[in-house]
Design a protein around this motif. Structure first.
Motif, PDB file in Angstrom:
ATOM      1  N   ASP A 162      46.509  42.924  53.147  1.00 36.25           N
ATOM      2  CA  ASP A 162      45.752  44.157  53.300  1.00 36.25           C
ATOM      3  C   ASP A 162      44.368  43.837  53.854  1.00 36.25           C
ATOM      4  O   ASP A 162      44.045  42.674  54.132  1.00 36.25           O
ATOM      5  CB  ASP A 162      45.661  44.930  51.978  1.00 36.25           C
ATOM      6  N   THR A 163      43.559  44.868  54.008  1.00 38.06           N
ATOM      7  CA  THR A 163      42.251  44.698  54.653  1.00 38.06           C
ATOM      8  C   THR A 163      41.340  43.763  53.868  1.00 38.06           C
ATOM      9  O   THR A 163      40.613  42.961  54.457  1.00 38.06           O
ATOM     10  CB  THR A 163      41.575  46.079  54.814  1.00 38.06           C
ATOM     11  N   ALA A 164      41.376  43.852  52.548  1.00 42.37           N
ATOM     12  CA  ALA A 164      40.528  42.983  51.728  1.00 42.37           C
ATOM     13  C   ALA A 164      40.898  41.520  51.934  1.00 42.37           C
ATOM     14  O   ALA A 164      40.014  40.650  52.067  1.00 42.37           O
ATOM     15  CB  ALA A 164      40.656  43.369  50.256  1.00 42.37           C
ATOM     16  N   GLU A 165      42.188  41.231  51.985  1.00 44.03           N
ATOM     17  CA  GLU A 165      42.629  39.851  52.198  1.00 44.03           C
ATOM     18  C   GLU A 165      42.304  39.394  53.626  1.00 44.03           C
ATOM     19  O   GLU A 165      42.016  38.212  53.851  1.00 44.03           O
ATOM     20  CB  GLU A 165      44.123  39.731  51.914  1.00 44.03           C
ATOM     21  N   ALA A 191      37.522  49.664  56.520  1.00 44.05           N
ATOM     22  CA  ALA A 191      37.573  48.261  56.938  1.00 44.05           C
ATOM     23  C   ALA A 191      36.172  47.665  57.076  1.00 44.05           C
ATOM     24  O   ALA A 191      35.899  46.566  56.578  1.00 44.05           O
ATOM     25  CB  ALA A 191      38.328  48.146  58.259  1.00 44.05           C
ATOM     26  N   SER A 192      35.288  48.391  57.747  1.00 41.02           N
ATOM     27  CA  SER A 192      33.925  47.892  57.944  1.00 41.02           C
ATOM     28  C   SER A 192      33.212  47.687  56.617  1.00 41.02           C
ATOM     29  O   SER A 192      32.520  46.679  56.412  1.00 41.02           O
ATOM     30  CB  SER A 192      33.143  48.873  58.820  1.00 41.02           C
ATOM     31  N   SER A 193      33.405  48.620  55.696  1.00 43.21           N
ATOM     32  CA  SER A 193      32.751  48.508  54.385  1.00 43.21           C
ATOM     33  C   SER A 193      33.250  47.281  53.627  1.00 43.21           C
ATOM     34  O   SER A 193      32.457  46.550  53.013  1.00 43.21           O
ATOM     35  CB  SER A 193      33.014  49.768  53.565  1.00 43.21           C
ATOM     36  N   ILE A 194      34.553  47.039  53.682  1.00 45.44           N
ATOM     37  CA  ILE A 194      35.125  45.879  52.999  1.00 45.44           C
ATOM     38  C   ILE A 194      34.626  44.584  53.622  1.00 45.44           C
ATOM     39  O   ILE A 194      34.265  43.629  52.920  1.00 45.44           O
ATOM     40  CB  ILE A 194      36.667  45.943  53.030  1.00 45.44           C
ATOM     41  N   PHE A 195      34.596  44.521  54.942  1.00 43.34           N
ATOM     42  CA  PHE A 195      34.129  43.312  55.626  1.00 43.34           C
ATOM     43  C   PHE A 195      32.658  43.046  55.320  1.00 43.34           C
ATOM     44  O   PHE A 195      32.272  41.902  55.059  1.00 43.34           O
ATOM     45  CB  PHE A 195      34.353  43.444  57.136  1.00 43.34           C
ATOM     46  N   ARG A 196      31.846  44.084  55.339  1.00 47.63           N
ATOM     47  CA  ARG A 196      30.425  43.908  55.034  1.00 47.63           C
ATOM     48  C   ARG A 196      30.231  43.502  53.574  1.00 47.63           C
ATOM     49  O   ARG A 196      29.335  42.714  53.262  1.00 47.63           O
ATOM     50  CB  ARG A 196      29.666  45.189  55.351  1.00 47.63           C
ATOM     51  N   LYS A 197      31.059  44.030  52.699  1.00 44.23           N
ATOM     52  CA  LYS A 197      30.991  43.660  51.280  1.00 44.23           C
ATOM     53  C   LYS A 197      31.256  42.169  51.101  1.00 44.23           C
ATOM     54  O   LYS A 197      30.734  41.537  50.174  1.00 44.23           O
ATOM     55  CB  LYS A 197      32.017  44.476  50.500  1.00 44.23           C
ATOM     56  N   ASN A 198      32.053  41.602  52.008  1.00 44.97           N
ATOM     57  CA  ASN A 198      32.365  40.175  51.972  1.00 44.97           C
ATOM     58  C   ASN A 198      31.373  39.335  52.767  1.00 44.97           C
ATOM     59  O   ASN A 198      31.622  38.147  53.019  1.00 44.97           O
ATOM     60  CB  ASN A 198      33.786  39.934  52.486  1.00 44.97           C
ATOM     61  N   TYR A 236      41.600  58.163  52.723  1.00 44.82           N
ATOM     62  CA  TYR A 236      40.817  58.638  51.568  1.00 44.82           C
ATOM     63  C   TYR A 236      41.329  58.016  50.268  1.00 44.82           C
ATOM     64  O   TYR A 236      40.539  57.650  49.390  1.00 44.82           O
ATOM     65  CB  TYR A 236      40.851  60.161  51.492  1.00 44.82           C
ATOM     66  N   LEU A 237      42.649  57.875  50.152  1.00 44.25           N
ATOM     67  CA  LEU A 237      43.207  57.210  48.980  1.00 44.25           C
ATOM     68  C   LEU A 237      42.820  55.736  48.960  1.00 44.25           C
ATOM     69  O   LEU A 237      42.536  55.159  47.900  1.00 44.25           O
ATOM     70  CB  LEU A 237      44.729  57.353  48.961  1.00 44.25           C
ATOM     71  N   GLY A 238      42.809  55.119  50.151  1.00 44.10           N
ATOM     72  CA  GLY A 238      42.402  53.721  50.252  1.00 44.10           C
ATOM     73  C   GLY A 238      40.951  53.520  49.854  1.00 44.10           C
ATOM     74  O   GLY A 238      40.615  52.551  49.157  1.00 44.10           O
ATOM     75  N   LEU A 239      40.085  54.421  50.277  1.00 47.29           N
ATOM     76  CA  LEU A 239      38.670  54.345  49.897  1.00 47.29           C
ATOM     77  C   LEU A 239      38.508  54.497  48.389  1.00 47.29           C
ATOM     78  O   LEU A 239      37.719  53.775  47.755  1.00 47.29           O
ATOM     79  CB  LEU A 239      37.876  55.427  50.634  1.00 47.29           C
ATOM     80  N   LEU A 240      39.261  55.439  47.809  1.00 43.65           N
ATOM     81  CA  LEU A 240      39.195  55.640  46.365  1.00 43.65           C
ATOM     82  C   LEU A 240      39.667  54.393  45.625  1.00 43.65           C
ATOM     83  O   LEU A 240      39.043  53.961  44.640  1.00 43.65           O
ATOM     84  CB  LEU A 240      40.054  56.846  45.972  1.00 43.65           C
ATOM     85  N   TRP A 241      40.748  53.791  46.091  1.00 41.58           N
ATOM     86  CA  TRP A 241      41.293  52.599  45.450  1.00 41.58           C
ATOM     87  C   TRP A 241      40.284  51.441  45.490  1.00 41.58           C
ATOM     88  O   TRP A 241      40.087  50.734  44.496  1.00 41.58           O
ATOM     89  CB  TRP A 241      42.590  52.205  46.135  1.00 41.58           C
ATOM     90  N   GLU A 242      39.661  51.237  46.652  1.00 40.07           N
ATOM     91  CA  GLU A 242      38.706  50.144  46.789  1.00 40.07           C
ATOM     92  C   GLU A 242      37.482  50.369  45.890  1.00 40.07           C
ATOM     93  O   GLU A 242      36.923  49.412  45.333  1.00 40.07           O
ATOM     94  CB  GLU A 242      38.263  49.991  48.253  1.00 40.07           C
ATOM     95  N   LYS A 243      37.070  51.627  45.751  1.00 44.83           N
ATOM     96  CA  LYS A 243      35.935  51.917  44.882  1.00 44.83           C
ATOM     97  C   LYS A 243      36.294  51.671  43.408  1.00 44.83           C
ATOM     98  O   LYS A 243      35.474  51.168  42.636  1.00 44.83           O
ATOM     99  CB  LYS A 243      35.467  53.357  45.087  1.00 44.83           C
ATOM    100  N   LEU A 244      37.515  52.038  43.021  1.00 41.24           N
ATOM    101  CA  LEU A 244      37.971  51.796  41.661  1.00 41.24           C
ATOM    102  C   LEU A 244      38.034  50.302  41.366  1.00 41.24           C
ATOM    103  O   LEU A 244      37.757  49.860  40.240  1.00 41.24           O
ATOM    104  CB  LEU A 244      39.330  52.439  41.422  1.00 41.24           C
ATOM    105  N   LYS A 245      38.410  49.513  42.382  1.00 42.42           N
ATOM    106  CA  LYS A 245      38.486  48.060  42.208  1.00 42.42           C
ATOM    107  C   LYS A 245      37.111  47.408  42.247  1.00 42.42           C
ATOM    108  O   LYS A 245      36.966  46.260  41.864  1.00 42.42           O
ATOM    109  CB  LYS A 245      39.328  47.444  43.339  1.00 42.42           C
ATOM    110  N   GLY A 246      36.107  48.158  42.759  1.00 44.09           N
ATOM    111  CA  GLY A 246      34.776  47.589  42.913  1.00 44.09           C
ATOM    112  C   GLY A 246      34.615  46.814  44.199  1.00 44.09           C
ATOM    113  O   GLY A 246      33.661  46.037  44.346  1.00 44.09           O
ATOM    114  N   SER A 247      35.540  47.024  45.167  1.00 42.34           N
ATOM    115  CA  SER A 247      35.466  46.307  46.438  1.00 42.34           C
ATOM    116  C   SER A 247      34.514  46.960  47.419  1.00 42.34           C
ATOM    117  O   SER A 247      34.203  46.386  48.456  1.00 42.34           O
ATOM    118  CB  SER A 247      36.868  46.240  47.080  1.00 42.34           C
ATOM    119  N   LEU A 248      34.054  48.194  47.101  1.00 45.21           N
ATOM    120  CA  LEU A 248      33.107  48.895  47.973  1.00 45.21           C
ATOM    121  C   LEU A 248      31.836  49.222  47.205  1.00 45.21           C
ATOM    122  O   LEU A 248      31.887  49.445  45.995  1.00 45.21           O
ATOM    123  CB  LEU A 248      33.733  50.198  48.506  1.00 45.21           C
TER     124      LEU A 248
END
Length: 248
Positions: A162-165, A191-198, A236-248
């Motif tokens: 996935d995008t995080a990996e 995607a951009s938010s996840i990459f910048r988070k990393n 939108y579901l993907g954004l919600l999931w990443e926020k719940l995981k703390g990835s964003l």
């Protein structure tokens, strides 16, 4: 966890919700609960009609697709272009260009155009195979090579699911260097938010736009409209999931 996420999300998209609510309405009708069955039938058809209506689906998708404009590169140019994976089906009976999904084709083509516009760049393809024996990263690279990209200028990351990996994998390659990120316009916000988070310095290069012009109100519900709504739900579901995981 990845498989569980995919399983759960498959039930909360527009068309599955329509099927589930319709099936429940039939069940209630069979049990003699006509009032509740009627309410569910009305909800089901109103739901699928609205989400298939192109102007409405455009309203859902526009905030995502308009977040980043067409990329404009300036000297000094980045060294790396990362094309995110999507889908494909390996088959000896169809051309290579048909093995890739339409989304993959759009992303690969944009990556190749950027690669050819400025010398000295490296193309990175990522994505695992899913149920296919060939990874999406490798399949995308095969098309790039067929279209004239030097194989020595290609890096493939075949394990990312996935995008995080994908972000974690490419960080090991680019470090602090700037990276041109190529993905669908609707996917770019996440995607951009996840990459910048990393800790990756991202230059966004969106492609695969689904809303290309203003929709007129006088349109009928269509499969194209439903596809755009499905895409918006996915993001939108993907954004919600990443926020719940703390990835964003």
């Amino acid at each position: 966890m990845f498989e569980l996420k995919k399983l759960i999300s498959s039930f909360i998209y527009p068309f599955p919700i329509f099927l589930i609510s319709s099936a429940l309405a039939l069940y209630l009708l069979q049990r003699g609960n006509r009032r509740r069955a009627k309410i569910l039938f009305v909800f089901s058809f109103a739901w699928i009609t609205i989400l298939s209506y192109p102007p409405f689906s455009a309203l859902l998708l526009k905030p995502l697709e308009n977040a980043y404009p067409k990329v404009q590169l300036h000297s000094p140019f980045p060294r790396y272009i990362h094309v995110l994976g999507n889908g494909h089906t390996s088959s000896q009976n169809i051309p290579l260009s048909s093995e890739l999904s339409l989304t993959s084709l759009a992303r690969v083509n944009e990556g190749i155009l950027l690669y050819k516009s400025h010398p000295g760049m490296k193309l990175i393809f990522s994505g695992y195979g899913g149920g296919d024996s060939v990874s999406n990263a490798r399949k995308n690279s095969q098309l790039a090579i067929a279209l004239g990209v030097n194989s020595n200028d290609i890096v493939i990351l075949e394990e990312a699911k996935d995008t995080a990996e994908e972000a974690i994998a490419v960080k090991k390659i680019v470090g602090s260097q700037p990276l041109i990120l190529v993905t669908s316009a609707s996917h770019m916000v996440r995607a951009s938010s996840i990459f910048r988070k990393n800790g990756i310095c991202v230059i966004e290069a969106p492609t695969d736009f689904l809303v290309k012009k203003e929709d007129t109100l006088w349109q009928f519900p269509s499969s194209g409209g439903l596809r755009r709504s499905e895409c918006a739900f996915h993001e939108y579901l993907g954004l919600l999931w990443e926020k719940l995981k703390g990835s964003l």
